[in-house]
Design an enzyme around this catalytic site. Sequence first.
Site, PDB file in Angstrom:
ATOM      1  N   ASP A 171      65.300   5.564 -19.935  1.00  0.00           N
ATOM      2  CA  ASP A 171      63.730   5.912 -19.604  1.00  0.00           C
ATOM      3  C   ASP A 171      62.837   5.267 -20.465  1.00  0.00           C
ATOM      4  O   ASP A 171      63.020   5.439 -21.615  1.00  0.00           O
ATOM      5  CB  ASP A 171      64.079   7.201 -19.867  1.00  0.00           C
ATOM      6  N   TYR A 206      54.302   3.586 -23.198  1.00  0.00           N
ATOM      7  CA  TYR A 206      55.373   3.411 -24.423  1.00  0.00           C
ATOM      8  C   TYR A 206      55.109   1.778 -25.009  1.00  0.00           C
ATOM      9  O   TYR A 206      55.512   1.536 -25.836  1.00  0.00           O
ATOM     10  CB  TYR A 206      56.789   3.621 -23.955  1.00  0.00           C
ATOM     11  N   LYS A 233      57.519   5.228 -15.993  1.00  0.00           N
ATOM     12  CA  LYS A 233      56.315   6.237 -15.587  1.00  0.00           C
ATOM     13  C   LYS A 233      55.032   5.578 -15.604  1.00  0.00           C
ATOM     14  O   LYS A 233      54.546   4.413 -16.355  1.00  0.00           O
ATOM     15  CB  LYS A 233      56.271   7.391 -16.524  1.00  0.00           C
ATOM     16  N   HIS A 278      53.407  10.179 -15.418  1.00  0.00           N
ATOM     17  CA  HIS A 278      53.560  10.839 -16.640  1.00  0.00           C
ATOM     18  C   HIS A 278      52.929  11.886 -16.868  1.00  0.00           C
ATOM     19  O   HIS A 278      53.654  12.588 -17.846  1.00  0.00           O
ATOM     20  CB  HIS A 278      53.068   9.593 -17.637  1.00  0.00           C
ATOM     21  N   SER A 297      67.110   7.921 -30.089  1.00  0.00           N
ATOM     22  CA  SER A 297      67.434   7.687 -31.525  1.00  0.00           C
ATOM     23  C   SER A 297      67.435   6.014 -31.678  1.00  0.00           C
ATOM     24  O   SER A 297      67.771   5.468 -30.741  1.00  0.00           O
ATOM     25  CB  SER A 297      68.786   8.152 -31.937  1.00  0.00           C
ATOM     26  N   ARG A 299      73.836   7.612 -34.301  1.00  0.00           N
ATOM     27  CA  ARG A 299      73.475   8.966 -33.439  1.00  0.00           C
ATOM     28  C   ARG A 299      73.433   8.480 -32.073  1.00  0.00           C
ATOM     29  O   ARG A 299      73.567   9.319 -31.097  1.00  0.00           O
ATOM     30  CB  ARG A 299      72.233   8.977 -33.986  1.00  0.00           C
ATOM     31  N   ASN A 354      75.274  10.926 -29.678  1.00  0.00           N
ATOM     32  CA  ASN A 354      74.450  11.814 -28.400  1.00  0.00           C
ATOM     33  C   ASN A 354      75.091  11.474 -27.290  1.00  0.00           C
ATOM     34  O   ASN A 354      75.089  12.168 -26.172  1.00  0.00           O
ATOM     35  CB  ASN A 354      73.011  11.233 -28.284  1.00  0.00           C
TER      36      ASN A 354
END
Length: 299
Positions: free
Chosen positions: A48, A53, A78, A111, A246, A251, A255
């Site tokens: 995603d 971003y 998005k 978004h 992360s 991690r 996850n």
Amino acid sequence: MTTNPIPTLSLNDGTKMPALGYGVFQTPPQETVDVVTEALRTGYRHVDTAAAYGNEREVGRAIAGSGLERDEIFVETKVWISDYGYDATLHAFDKSAGKLGIETIDLLILHQALPSRFDLTIEAYKALETLLADGKVRAIGVSNFMPDHLTSLLEATTVVPAVNQIEVHPYFQQKDLQELHAEHDILTQAWSPIGGITFYPGYGEERRSTLADPTIGQIAAAHDRTPAQVMLRWHLQQGRSAIPKSVTPARIAENFAVTDFELTGDELAAIDALDTGVRGGPDPAAVTLETFGREIPEA
């Protein structure tokens, strides 16, 4: 490579999507190739990102270099508010697809609701409908739409959004909105699913970390799991999509390892009872072109 089987969700148009995605919000472009590569190596098959971003190009490079077939990876991105409007949103697809290096985007969403210029939002969504009809995207949806935004959108357009990506974690669950999603067969997709927004600075003076919550901690101890894993399992067992993020390899793996234990009904209810009703992220009504508008570069 780990082989934990992440559940697959069927969107309202029949598109299949891995329930757990890897998010790259606030990941610097120079780190994005490495961390997405690590996530794909770990086993994630849903990435995603977003035009705003600033790292779509690097996500595309990681996908291209992964050795995986294109149809093995579900790509979600998005459209930012600066590119709302029918023609502008059609071009936003070209920019995102060009940066990602792909011809078809699996899930393209708006978004923000941009309530101050909802006319542009409607035109943007109609452009998504055109892209869907033309086969350039496999599914379309929205993000950060509140009940009144969704209702107005449904009245003005034809295709029901496949997803609404919203802030959902134990301390902010938006249950009324989730109920509206269920009524219209819209999938709830959780950003900040482990409550990262509750302990990152920048949105308020009082911070309560979900990772330090005693109820979540007790449940985690009972299953010999981490609080993050418990929260992600909570989402998956309740049928939501979750987008953890992360940049730490350990991690990223942690996850992902959430499919080989089960929370009890009482444990799910205990987490449900933690809802404070307090939003951690920005109020969708406060997102305006004047405050949040930014130019999205060409591909």
